[in-house]
Write an enzyme that holds these catalytic residues in place. Structure first.
Site, mmCIF file in Angstrom:
data_model
loop_
_atom_site.group_PDB
_atom_site.id
_atom_site.type_symbol
_atom_site.label_atom_id
_atom_site.label_comp_id
_atom_site.label_asym_id
_atom_site.label_seq_id
_atom_site.Cartn_x
_atom_site.Cartn_y
_atom_site.Cartn_z
ATOM 1 N N ARG A 96 0.826 -1.219 0.000
ATOM 2 C CA ARG A 96 0.000 0.000 0.000
ATOM 3 C C ARG A 96 0.852 1.257 0.000
ATOM 4 O O ARG A 96 0.517 2.255 0.631
ATOM 5 C CB ARG A 96 -0.919 0.003 1.221
ATOM 6 C CG ARG A 96 -1.906 -1.142 1.212
ATOM 7 C CD ARG A 96 -2.803 -1.074 2.407
ATOM 8 N NE ARG A 96 -3.689 -2.239 2.444
ATOM 9 C CZ ARG A 96 -4.485 -2.509 3.457
ATOM 10 N NH1 ARG A 96 -4.517 -1.720 4.503
ATOM 11 N NH2 ARG A 96 -5.252 -3.575 3.417
ATOM 12 N N CYS A 97 1.915 1.227 -0.717
ATOM 13 C CA CYS A 97 2.892 2.313 -0.756
ATOM 14 C C CYS A 97 2.748 3.080 -2.071
ATOM 15 O O CYS A 97 2.307 2.522 -3.072
ATOM 16 C CB CYS A 97 4.291 1.707 -0.639
ATOM 17 S SG CYS A 97 5.654 2.883 -0.700
ATOM 18 N N GLY A 98 3.156 4.320 -2.073
ATOM 19 C CA GLY A 98 3.175 5.091 -3.309
ATOM 20 C C GLY A 98 4.153 4.540 -4.326
ATOM 21 O O GLY A 98 4.122 4.925 -5.494
ATOM 22 N N PHE A 99 5.005 3.625 -3.896
ATOM 23 C CA PHE A 99 5.978 2.997 -4.791
ATOM 24 C C PHE A 99 5.629 1.552 -5.132
ATOM 25 O O PHE A 99 6.406 0.860 -5.781
ATOM 26 C CB PHE A 99 7.382 3.048 -4.164
ATOM 27 C CG PHE A 99 7.888 4.443 -3.971
ATOM 28 C CD1 PHE A 99 8.415 5.160 -5.038
ATOM 29 C CD2 PHE A 99 7.832 5.053 -2.732
ATOM 30 C CE1 PHE A 99 8.877 6.457 -4.869
ATOM 31 C CE2 PHE A 99 8.289 6.349 -2.540
ATOM 32 C CZ PHE A 99 8.812 7.056 -3.611
ATOM 33 N N THR A 100 4.465 1.086 -4.704
ATOM 34 C CA THR A 100 4.067 -0.307 -4.940
ATOM 35 C C THR A 100 4.092 -0.662 -6.422
ATOM 36 O O THR A 100 4.393 -1.793 -6.787
ATOM 37 C CB THR A 100 2.676 -0.591 -4.323
ATOM 38 O OG1 THR A 100 2.758 -0.359 -2.919
ATOM 39 C CG2 THR A 100 2.223 -2.020 -4.566
#
Length: 184
Positions: free
Chosen positions: A34-38
């Site tokens: 759930r990361c902006g970098f997923t």
């Protein structure tokens, strides 16, 4: 000292010595669903498919230390990665990558290559930097891991060659990966 002095547990519960990857070029990444970098999972999988037959491995280590971006169980993480990104590279059980209780492998990795800053030309870098400074300024002290999707490139002898922060997209590491694969 090298990564071969460490062990971790794969998603299926298999204890694994990293010596299993001796002689290979390895990329170790702390990941989160759930990361902006997923979205980087997609390019990590591309790299794995492109270079695995030449002795390249990616080892994914889910981590929930950064804004609770990996809250699920190991099974949920595995399902997410498989269904959404068709991840086939080895994934390990969730670990801590910094501070008290950090997995010794990540303490070693962070101590081997210093933090050199984020790539500020990356579209998410300014937001990430602001978030860390506002909510977790202590993260910026020292060489510890700063966020999810920090990547460490390891040579076939188990040495840390380069550290890439979350703001380095996986495909931007291809030159360094290819150089190591040519030298094997």
């Amino acid at each position: 000292m090298s990564i071969y002095h460490y062990a971790a547990t794969k998603m299926d519960g298999t204890p694994t010595s990293l010596e299993e990857y001796k002689g290979k070029t390895v990329l170790i990444v702390n990941v989160a669903s759930r990361c902006g970098f997923t979205f980087q999972y997609a390019d990590l999988q591309r790299l794995y498919e492109r270079y695995n037959d030449r002795g390249f491995e990616i080892l994914g280590f889910p981590c929930n230390q950064f804004a609770d971006q990996e809250p699920g169980t190991d099974e949920e993480v595995h399902t997410f990665c498989t269904l959404n990104y068709n991840v086939t590279f080895p994934m390990f059980r969730k670990v801590k990558v910094r501070d008290e209780g950090a997995h010794p492998l990540f303490t070693y990795l962070a101590g081997s290559k210093p933090f050199e800053g984020f790539n500020m030309s990356h579209s998410v870098a300014k937001i990430l930097t602001m978030l860390i400074h506002e909510r977790h300024p202590e993260y910026m002290i020292g060489d510890s891991i700063k966020w999810n999707f920090t990547k460490f490139l390891i040579d076939p002898q188990g040495n840390v060659v380069k550290r890439f922060e979350a703001t380095t997209d996986p495909l931007d590491m291809e030159t360094e990966i290819e150089a190591l694969l040519r030298n094997e």
